[in-house]
Design a protein around this motif. Structure first.
Motif, mmCIF file in Angstrom:
data_model
loop_
_atom_site.group_PDB
_atom_site.id
_atom_site.type_symbol
_atom_site.label_atom_id
_atom_site.label_comp_id
_atom_site.label_asym_id
_atom_site.label_seq_id
_atom_site.Cartn_x
_atom_site.Cartn_y
_atom_site.Cartn_z
ATOM 1 N N LEU A 1 0.834 -1.192 0.000
ATOM 2 C CA LEU A 1 0.000 0.000 0.000
ATOM 3 C C LEU A 1 0.877 1.253 0.000
ATOM 4 O O LEU A 1 1.905 1.268 -0.665
ATOM 5 C CB LEU A 1 -0.940 -0.050 1.212
ATOM 6 C CG LEU A 1 -1.803 -1.324 1.309
ATOM 7 C CD1 LEU A 1 -2.579 -1.368 2.611
ATOM 8 C CD2 LEU A 1 -2.742 -1.414 0.110
ATOM 9 N N HIS B 1 3.471 0.482 3.888
ATOM 10 C CA HIS B 1 2.387 -0.214 4.582
ATOM 11 C C HIS B 1 1.945 -1.355 3.671
ATOM 12 O O HIS B 1 1.950 -1.221 2.439
ATOM 13 C CB HIS B 1 1.237 0.782 4.817
ATOM 14 C CG HIS B 1 0.076 0.221 5.544
ATOM 15 N ND1 HIS B 1 -1.172 0.834 5.559
ATOM 16 C CD2 HIS B 1 -0.070 -0.899 6.309
ATOM 17 C CE1 HIS B 1 -2.004 0.117 6.287
ATOM 18 N NE2 HIS B 1 -1.364 -0.939 6.744
ATOM 19 N N LYS C 1 -0.484 -5.343 3.454
ATOM 20 C CA LYS C 1 -1.419 -6.326 4.006
ATOM 21 C C LYS C 1 -0.881 -7.717 3.699
ATOM 22 O O LYS C 1 -0.578 -8.042 2.547
ATOM 23 C CB LYS C 1 -2.804 -6.177 3.380
ATOM 24 C CG LYS C 1 -3.600 -4.988 3.887
ATOM 25 C CD LYS C 1 -4.245 -5.296 5.231
ATOM 26 C CE LYS C 1 -5.215 -4.209 5.643
ATOM 27 N NZ LYS C 1 -5.863 -4.520 6.933
ATOM 28 N N SER D 1 -4.995 -10.809 6.107
ATOM 29 C CA SER D 1 -5.782 -9.790 6.810
ATOM 30 C C SER D 1 -4.947 -8.971 7.780
ATOM 31 O O SER D 1 -5.456 -8.075 8.451
ATOM 32 C CB SER D 1 -6.930 -10.466 7.570
ATOM 33 O OG SER D 1 -6.416 -11.365 8.538
ATOM 34 N N ASP E 1 -2.174 -6.271 9.060
ATOM 35 C CA ASP E 1 -1.423 -5.065 8.686
ATOM 36 C C ASP E 1 0.052 -5.277 8.986
ATOM 37 O O ASP E 1 0.410 -5.713 10.086
ATOM 38 C CB ASP E 1 -1.931 -3.866 9.482
ATOM 39 C CG ASP E 1 -3.196 -3.265 8.904
ATOM 40 O OD1 ASP E 1 -3.130 -2.751 7.772
ATOM 41 O OD2 ASP E 1 -4.242 -3.332 9.574
ATOM 42 N N GLU F 1 5.752 -5.927 12.181
ATOM 43 C CA GLU F 1 4.517 -5.372 12.738
ATOM 44 C C GLU F 1 4.334 -3.930 12.245
ATOM 45 O O GLU F 1 5.287 -3.174 12.130
ATOM 46 C CB GLU F 1 4.647 -5.418 14.259
ATOM 47 C CG GLU F 1 3.505 -4.858 15.055
ATOM 48 C CD GLU F 1 3.780 -4.914 16.546
ATOM 49 O OE1 GLU F 1 2.871 -4.578 17.319
ATOM 50 O OE2 GLU F 1 4.909 -5.278 16.939
ATOM 51 N N TYR F 2 3.083 -3.557 11.983
ATOM 52 C CA TYR F 2 2.753 -2.198 11.550
ATOM 53 C C TYR F 2 2.274 -1.387 12.752
ATOM 54 O O TYR F 2 1.433 -1.852 13.534
ATOM 55 C CB TYR F 2 1.657 -2.235 10.483
ATOM 56 C CG TYR F 2 1.053 -0.889 10.151
ATOM 57 C CD1 TYR F 2 1.752 0.027 9.362
ATOM 58 C CD2 TYR F 2 -0.216 -0.530 10.611
ATOM 59 C CE1 TYR F 2 1.203 1.265 9.048
ATOM 60 C CE2 TYR F 2 -0.778 0.704 10.298
ATOM 61 C CZ TYR F 2 -0.059 1.590 9.514
ATOM 62 O OH TYR F 2 -0.602 2.805 9.202
ATOM 63 N N ARG G 1 0.694 2.369 13.815
ATOM 64 C CA ARG G 1 -0.108 3.388 13.136
ATOM 65 C C ARG G 1 0.562 4.742 13.000
ATOM 66 O O ARG G 1 0.502 5.384 11.947
ATOM 67 C CB ARG G 1 -1.442 3.536 13.888
ATOM 68 C CG ARG G 1 -2.369 4.597 13.330
ATOM 69 C CD ARG G 1 -3.675 4.611 14.087
ATOM 70 N NE ARG G 1 -4.564 5.669 13.625
ATOM 71 C CZ ARG G 1 -5.765 5.881 14.125
ATOM 72 N NH1 ARG G 1 -6.222 5.117 15.097
ATOM 73 N NH2 ARG G 1 -6.514 6.858 13.663
#
Length: 620
Positions: free
Chosen positions: A370, A383, A385, A388, A390, A439-440, A442
């Motif tokens: 993304l 970013h 996926k 499912s 992130d 790991e994403y 925010r």
């Protein structure tokens, strides 16, 4: 009548609904002390410790027809279950009970079902609703209407007399049953959706039998209801029957005093609370409560234990377990500043150690890339996926690192797991450039977050200190694992959706091909975070990470200013080698700056460890 010495299987405070055996009586809910024995469910008023309990009712278990959960929306209460039972005249009554938590309800249902499993009077159906205003809410039928819903558990119909359990089968290996170790049963704390073949999905509060636990972070389990088997993350379950309180959303584990205060001040609800491990006494818990009395503040109470093993906050309320104690204080302040109210923000599920029990190599075709999150010397971060999930995808520039060595180390790094470390999920190594999948989080870089929120953060030193302590907690874990970061700085930490801070890029600098690599600040090798022994001899250790942590603290308390300002690298090296350090930030408390100075001790051996730094701020 049950004798005073009758065996007690489980006991707790719960609330019960009046049964309205007479049509003119008023319906209400009252708190009662429930005691379950092998033959009876008895409830009393008064409390357990006083010894002056008065029995208010009992149900003979041999008369139980059904025991099931209730559609709680009917009562506007959570965690309600019911016992349908026959009177001596064969009239059927229903006892409705509200447990403190979903886990407590499941525990009581499990106990009672095992005790009534051989009842001849058991029904195959029950009313999922409640009998209110002369009709069942589920099917709108009258009192004697046939039950409308299939029971949710297996009934043992056999020829044994009531109260006599079915004999246990002989173990397959021929050993007496008491020589076979009991299986380890665990309960899911969170939902988990399996993504790989051989893994097992979990649903919160379901029970599983542990089949293998050779791997620290992934256990092979069997679902006790469906019989399905597979691997699932070990940090998503707790052992059944243990006093562990990690199942509750109000339990924050090893959160520091400052972390608890920041969390509760953000909620701004009178009586909002969390329970956490005491930071001064191992095995002791602390209750932190928000109150507006006098002024908005958080008060902290040690949860004490008396010689009989009962927990208490004040002498007038004592309970066998901490969840029971919390439940009592939700209805009665009992000597503390406010009646307790659970936090509205539920706990989020933790990251798993890798994506699966044996997967660290990721097929790039599984990734949906993304927006771009940032870029630097190593390459672009996007970013993404992964099914499912992130994720953040670091797309490494070719030639910037020793790829083969890193890929081998990545297998180990996926097994590092801590709440303040960015979780490495795996790599895409069968292509060039390689991808590192993590790991994403925010809000991205801590450095940019500090700069964006400067106006708000500079007036809140508690929040700034909490950020530092979260980083310190993650580094203390790496220190324990004998793992050196080598490039700790605010730019390499990330901020999550609930303001959690996680350390990223740990160990990556070890695989840089060019020692003079460019940091995100535009300078060559990150000299402004480097300890004297690194500048002089390239000698990295946990103690050189401690030096860098002191600089990171300075970054936090200046909200992202560049250490040493516009000084050139040669000037910084000269300054450090002559024992001069960064000045105290304007809004930094003196005790915090004192810790920074200890981190900048020229003698590495005299610097504190990360655990020692944590303890400096944990005087309760």
């Amino acid at each position: 009548m049950a004798g005073k010495n009758e065996e007690v299987l489980v006991e707790a405070f719960m609330t019960k609904r009046s049964q309205n055996k007479r049509t003119f009586t008023h319906t209400n809910w009252k708190e009662r002390w429930f005691v379950l024995s092998p033959k009876n469910l008895i409830y009393y008023d008064g409390d357990k410790q006083s010894g002056r309990r008065k029995e208010r009712g009992r149900v003979e278990l041999i008369r139980v027809v059904a025991v099931e959960s209730v559609d709680t929306a009917v009562f506007q209460r959570d965690f309600v279950f019911q016992l349908c039972y026959l009177s001596e005249d064969d009239d059927q009554y229903v006892l409705y009970i509200a447990a403190p938590t979903a886990q407590d309800r499941e525990q009581w249902l499990d106990y009672i079902r095992k005790l009534v499993a051989d009842n001849d009077c058991l029904s195959d159906k029950y009313h999922q609703g409640a009998f209110i205003k002369s009709q069942w809410s589920c099917c709108k039928g009258g009192k004697n209407t046939i039950a409308c819903t299939d029971v949710t558990w297996t009934i043992n119909h056999n020829n044994n007399p009531p109260g006599h359990p079915t004999p246990s089968p002989t173990p397959p290996n021929g050993l007496p049953s008491d020589m076979n170790p009991a299986p380890k049963i665990v309960v899911a704390l969170y939902d988990y959706n399996a993504t790989e073949r051989g893994d097992l999905s979990l649903r919160k509060n379901e029970e599983f039998e542990v089949l293998e636990q050779d791997q620290e972070h992934w256990w092979k389990m069997r679902n006790r209801q469906t019989g399905m088997e597979g691997f699932a993350p070990s940090n998503y379950v707790r052992e059944l029957g243990t006093p562990d309180i990690q199942q509750y959303d109000w339990y924050l584990g090893d959160a520091t005093r400052q972390r608890a205060e920041v969390f509760l001040m953000q909620q701004e609800r009178e009586g909002c609370f969390v329970v956490r491990n005491s930071t001064t006494n191992s095995g002791v818990y602390t209750l932190s409560v928000y109150t507006k009395q006098s002024h908005p503040q958080v008060k902290h109470y040690h949860i004490k234990k008396d010689p009989e093993g009962n927990y208490y906050l004040s002498q007038n309320i004592k309970c066998k377990t901490i969840p029971e104690l919390i439940y009592r204080h939700q209805h009665n302040p009992g000597g503390i500043c406010a009646r307790l109210r659970p936090p509205t923000l539920g706990r989020t599920a933790p990251a798993t150690a890798g994506l699966s029990h044996d997967k660290w190599e990721i097929d790039p075709s599984e990734l949906n890339l993304l927006e771009e999150l940032g870029s630097g010397q190593f390459g672009v971060v996007r970013h993404g996926k992964l099914k499912s999930l992130d994720v953040a995808v670091k797309m490494m520039k070719e030639g910037t690192m020793s790829e083969d060595e890193f890929i081998e180390e990545a297998k180990v790094m996926t097994k590092l797991r801590h709440g303040n470390l960015v979780q490495l999920y795996g790599v895409c190594s069968r292509q060039r450039p390689i991808y590192i999948v993590t790991e994403y989080l925010r809000y991205g870089s801590l450095l940019q977050y500090l700069r964006n929120k400067e106006r708000i953060l500079l007036n809140n030193t508690d929040v700034l200190l909490d950020m530092c302590l979260q980083v310190c907690s993650g580094m203390a874990y790496l220190e324990k694992q004998k793992f050196i970061h080598r490039d700790l700085a605010a730019r390499n930490c990330l901020v999550g959706a609930h303001n959690e801070i996680k350390v990223g890029d740990f160990g990556l600098a070890r695989y840089v091909v060019d020692d003079e690599y460019t940091g995100s600040g535009g300078a060559k090798f990150p000299i402004k975070w480097a300890a004297p022994e690194v500048l002089n001899f390239m000698r990295f250790s946990s103690k050189s990470d401690v030096w860098a942590f002191g600089v990171l603290m300075w970054e936090v308390f200046t909200c992202g200013k560049m250490p040493y300002g516009r000084m050139k690298n040669a000037e910084v090296v000269d300054m450090v080698q002559h024992g001069r350090v960064l000045e105290k930030p304007r809004f930094c408390p003196s005790d915090v700056y004192n810790v920074m100075q200890q981190c900048w001790n020229a003698n590495a051996e005299n610097r504190p460890s990360f655990n020692e730094i944590l303890r400096m701020f944990q005087d309760e």
